[in-house]
Design a protein around this motif. Structure first.
Motif, PDB file in Angstrom:
ATOM      1  N   LEU A   1      55.771  34.499  52.773  1.00  0.00           N
ATOM      2  CA  LEU A   1      55.557  36.227  53.495  1.00  0.00           C
ATOM      3  C   LEU A   1      54.845  36.599  52.361  1.00  0.00           C
ATOM      4  N   GLY A   2      53.821  36.130  51.453  1.00  0.00           N
ATOM      5  CA  GLY A   2      53.146  36.326  50.982  1.00  0.00           C
ATOM      6  C   GLY A   2      53.483  37.230  48.945  1.00  0.00           C
ATOM      7  N   ALA A   3      52.691  38.295  48.511  1.00  0.00           N
ATOM      8  CA  ALA A   3      53.332  39.179  47.793  1.00  0.00           C
ATOM      9  C   ALA A   3      55.078  39.870  47.797  1.00  0.00           C
ATOM     10  N   THR A   4      55.571  40.111  46.749  1.00  0.00           N
ATOM     11  CA  THR A   4      56.386  40.898  46.971  1.00  0.00           C
ATOM     12  C   THR A   4      56.540  41.838  46.091  1.00  0.00           C
ATOM     13  N   ALA A   5      55.995  41.450  44.753  1.00  0.00           N
ATOM     14  CA  ALA A   5      55.771  42.711  43.600  1.00  0.00           C
ATOM     15  C   ALA A   5      55.017  41.935  42.513  1.00  0.00           C
ATOM     16  N   ILE A   6      54.050  43.448  42.519  1.00  0.00           N
ATOM     17  CA  ILE A   6      53.310  42.949  41.511  1.00  0.00           C
ATOM     18  C   ILE A   6      53.819  43.628  40.263  1.00  0.00           C
ATOM     19  N   GLU A   7      53.102  43.358  38.391  1.00  0.00           N
ATOM     20  CA  GLU A   7      54.102  43.824  37.634  1.00  0.00           C
ATOM     21  C   GLU A   7      52.533  43.689  36.287  1.00  0.00           C
ATOM     22  N   LEU A   8      52.226  44.507  35.715  1.00  0.00           N
ATOM     23  CA  LEU A   8      51.353  45.015  34.695  1.00  0.00           C
ATOM     24  C   LEU A   8      52.096  44.742  33.413  1.00  0.00           C
ATOM     25  N   PHE A   9      51.777  43.549  32.825  1.00  0.00           N
ATOM     26  CA  PHE A   9      52.094  44.427  30.853  1.00  0.00           C
ATOM     27  C   PHE A   9      50.828  44.294  29.282  1.00  0.00           C
ATOM     28  N   ALA A  10      50.946  44.769  28.780  1.00  0.00           N
ATOM     29  CA  ALA A  10      49.902  44.649  27.513  1.00  0.00           C
ATOM     30  C   ALA A  10      50.676  43.466  27.498  1.00  0.00           C
ATOM     31  N   THR A  11      50.273  41.983  27.012  1.00  0.00           N
ATOM     32  CA  THR A  11      50.428  41.375  26.815  1.00  0.00           C
ATOM     33  C   THR A  11      51.159  41.480  25.139  1.00  0.00           C
ATOM     34  N   PRO A  12      52.291  40.659  24.838  1.00  0.00           N
ATOM     35  CA  PRO A  12      53.279  41.027  23.999  1.00  0.00           C
ATOM     36  C   PRO A  12      52.052  39.985  23.037  1.00  0.00           C
TER      37      PRO A  12
ATOM     38  N   PRO B   1      54.194  45.821  46.169  1.00  0.00           N
ATOM     39  CA  PRO B   1      52.755  45.907  45.948  1.00  0.00           C
ATOM     40  C   PRO B   1      51.624  46.756  46.631  1.00  0.00           C
ATOM     41  N   VAL B   2      52.103  47.601  47.526  1.00  0.00           N
ATOM     42  CA  VAL B   2      50.748  48.670  46.801  1.00  0.00           C
ATOM     43  C   VAL B   2      50.525  49.258  45.776  1.00  0.00           C
ATOM     44  N   GLN B   3      51.431  48.897  45.071  1.00  0.00           N
ATOM     45  CA  GLN B   3      50.792  50.006  43.862  1.00  0.00           C
ATOM     46  C   GLN B   3      50.338  49.023  42.991  1.00  0.00           C
ATOM     47  N   LEU B   4      49.630  48.073  43.062  1.00  0.00           N
ATOM     48  CA  LEU B   4      48.924  47.400  42.568  1.00  0.00           C
ATOM     49  C   LEU B   4      48.953  46.493  42.863  1.00  0.00           C
ATOM     50  N   ILE B   5      48.111  46.469  44.124  1.00  0.00           N
ATOM     51  CA  ILE B   5      47.696  44.948  45.095  1.00  0.00           C
ATOM     52  C   ILE B   5      46.086  45.564  44.411  1.00  0.00           C
ATOM     53  N   ALA B   6      45.351  46.988  44.008  1.00  0.00           N
ATOM     54  CA  ALA B   6      44.144  46.504  44.194  1.00  0.00           C
ATOM     55  C   ALA B   6      43.182  46.717  43.167  1.00  0.00           C
ATOM     56  N   LEU B   7      44.861  46.412  41.373  1.00  0.00           N
ATOM     57  CA  LEU B   7      44.518  46.129  40.001  1.00  0.00           C
ATOM     58  C   LEU B   7      44.716  44.314  40.488  1.00  0.00           C
ATOM     59  N   ALA B   8      45.206  43.887  41.622  1.00  0.00           N
ATOM     60  CA  ALA B   8      45.143  42.544  41.084  1.00  0.00           C
ATOM     61  C   ALA B   8      44.111  42.166  42.523  1.00  0.00           C
ATOM     62  N   ASP B   9      43.692  43.314  43.406  1.00  0.00           N
ATOM     63  CA  ASP B   9      41.865  42.141  44.058  1.00  0.00           C
ATOM     64  C   ASP B   9      41.126  42.547  43.173  1.00  0.00           C
ATOM     65  N   ALA B  10      41.381  43.181  42.005  1.00  0.00           N
ATOM     66  CA  ALA B  10      39.736  43.336  40.946  1.00  0.00           C
ATOM     67  C   ALA B  10      40.574  41.530  40.320  1.00  0.00           C
ATOM     68  N   ARG B  11      41.380  41.701  39.648  1.00  0.00           N
ATOM     69  CA  ARG B  11      42.140  40.858  38.047  1.00  0.00           C
ATOM     70  C   ARG B  11      41.678  39.703  38.791  1.00  0.00           C
ATOM     71  N   VAL B  12      42.237  39.290  40.218  1.00  0.00           N
ATOM     72  CA  VAL B  12      42.395  37.747  40.948  1.00  0.00           C
ATOM     73  C   VAL B  12      40.509  37.492  41.122  1.00  0.00           C
ATOM     74  N   SER B  13      40.190  38.418  42.090  1.00  0.00           N
ATOM     75  CA  SER B  13      39.056  38.121  42.077  1.00  0.00           C
ATOM     76  C   SER B  13      37.461  37.478  41.503  1.00  0.00           C
TER      77      SER B  13
END
Length: 386
Positions: free
Chosen positions: A159-170, A234-246
């Motif tokens: 099914l692929g990505a179901t959600a993506i979350e972004l955090f400042a690492t604690p 995941p549409v909300q952060l998929i563009a960010l994921a694209d850049a980070r993962v690549s």
């Protein structure tokens, strides 16, 4: 399945906007970008990723906006371009970066968070799964301009990505973030955190990114952008994921593929296991579908859970092949045998994992039966089971 975090790990959201005070078609965008100037690069990335998704859903392309921003002598326009240069596909990032350099060359002030030449450096990554392994959280922590940031990818095989979350690492680190997630969602995940390399993360997540863009927008994606704050997509952060993962691997890197020979190997292992099915040829035929589908998806055939097994039963059986009533009658027994086989093949806690399968299998089989009886899927079937 969005992980919950404690106050020390405040999740970054989109910057608040104000009502536009002029008639410019970009008035609202510029006002929200202006707020970002004194915020953080992390927040700017989240803002830009949602903007990228909005343009994608609208089908309007990115170039018109980037060209319009490049023509402005406005700090907010430069802020938007710096943010856009950090998300999305490489060509869009390059286009936004070039436009930002043009605006900056005219003496327009940079946002406070921008650090020229800063790039992401991989620091660490971890994997958390549920017991049967078809719900995963992949956490990747990267360093940019001496600031650690963590992206959590919630995903399911098939099914692929179901959600993506972004955090400042604690300050306590990525593991502390995952420990809080596990503790806040009892029984959802195993209490095991497995280290991953940069290539491990890329191998797991990059196909999800590609699948997302290839599948195109849907109603859930639109609701993820315009709906309530409770709706996460995941549409909300998929563009960010694209850049980070690549950024995790060199351009020439290629994901290793599972050998087609693995299908035969696993099918034969299943047939000599204690499956207890009298009609070996029916068992072989179903096992070949399960194993072959996984190999086609570049997954090891023994890595199955309820969600992935349901998906394959619907996509590779109900939607593709006609099965006789006699063979359908054997399916529940074969599915349970396959489920138990994957438990042993992966060395999962046997009694606990079998009990988990026993709880889920009625739902798996009910969803398959409903799909197989669907007239639309029946009309698509053009093959024979055996």
């Amino acid at each position: 399945m969005s992980p919950q975090s404690k106050p020390r790990k405040k999740k970054q959201g989109k910057a608040p906007g104000r009502r536009p005070e002029n008639n410019s078609p970009y008035g609202a965008l510029l006002e929200s970008a202006a707020v970002l100037r004194s915020e953080s690069w992390l927040l700017a990335d989240a803002w830009a990723s949602e903007l990228y998704a909005t343009l994608w859903l609208a089908g309007s392309g990115h170039s018109p906006l980037i060209e319009a921003l490049a023509a402005m002598n406005d700090p907010a326009a430069l802020t938007a371009l710096r943010a856009l240069s950090g998300v999305g596909a490489a060509d869009v990032r390059a286009e936004a970066f070039a436009a930002a350099e043009t605006v900056a060359a005219r003496g327009v002030a940079e946002p406070s968070w921008y650090s020229p030449g800063a790039e992401f450096e991989f620091r660490e990554a971890f994997l958390v799964t549920n017991l049967l392994g078809d719900v995963e959280v992949v956490a990747i922590t990267q360093d940019r301009a001496e600031s650690l940031e963590t992206v959590l990818f919630m995903r399911q095989p098939v099914l692929g990505a179901t959600a993506i979350e972004l955090f400042a690492t604690p300050d306590e680190g990525t593991i502390a973030l995952l420990e809080d997630m596990i503790a806040s969602t009892p029984d959802a995940f195993r209490n095991e955190i497995t280290p991953l390399s940069a290539t491990d993360v890329y191998d797991r997540v990059w196909p999800d990114v590609e699948q997302f863009w290839a599948d195109g927008p849907d109603e859930e994606a639109e609701e993820g952008l315009i709906g309530s704050e409770d709706v996460r997509h995941p549409v909300q952060l998929i563009a960010l994921a694209d850049a980070r993962v690549s950024a995790l691997v060199p351009k020439e890197y290629e994901i290793p593929t599972v050998s087609p020979e693995r299908t035969d190997e696993v099918v034969e292992a299943f047939l000599v296991s204690e499956h207890g099915i009298a009609d070996v040829e029916v068992a072989r035929a179903f096992a070949r579908i399960f194993a072959g589908a996984a190999v086609e998806q570049n997954r090891d055939p023994v890595v199955y859970g309820p969600a992935s097994l349901t998906a394959v039963l619907i996509l590779n059986v109900a939607a593709k092949v006609h099965v006789s009533d006699a063979d359908l009658a054997l399916l529940p027994e074969i599915v349970r045998a396959w489920a138990y086989f994957t438990v042993d093949a992966r060395d999962l806690p046997r009694e606990e994992a079998r009990a988990a399968w026993d709880e889920e299998l009625p739902t798996v089989l009910a969803e398959f039966s409903e799909a197989y009886a669907d007239p639309e899927l029946a009309a698509e079937r053009d093959g024979q089971f055996r």
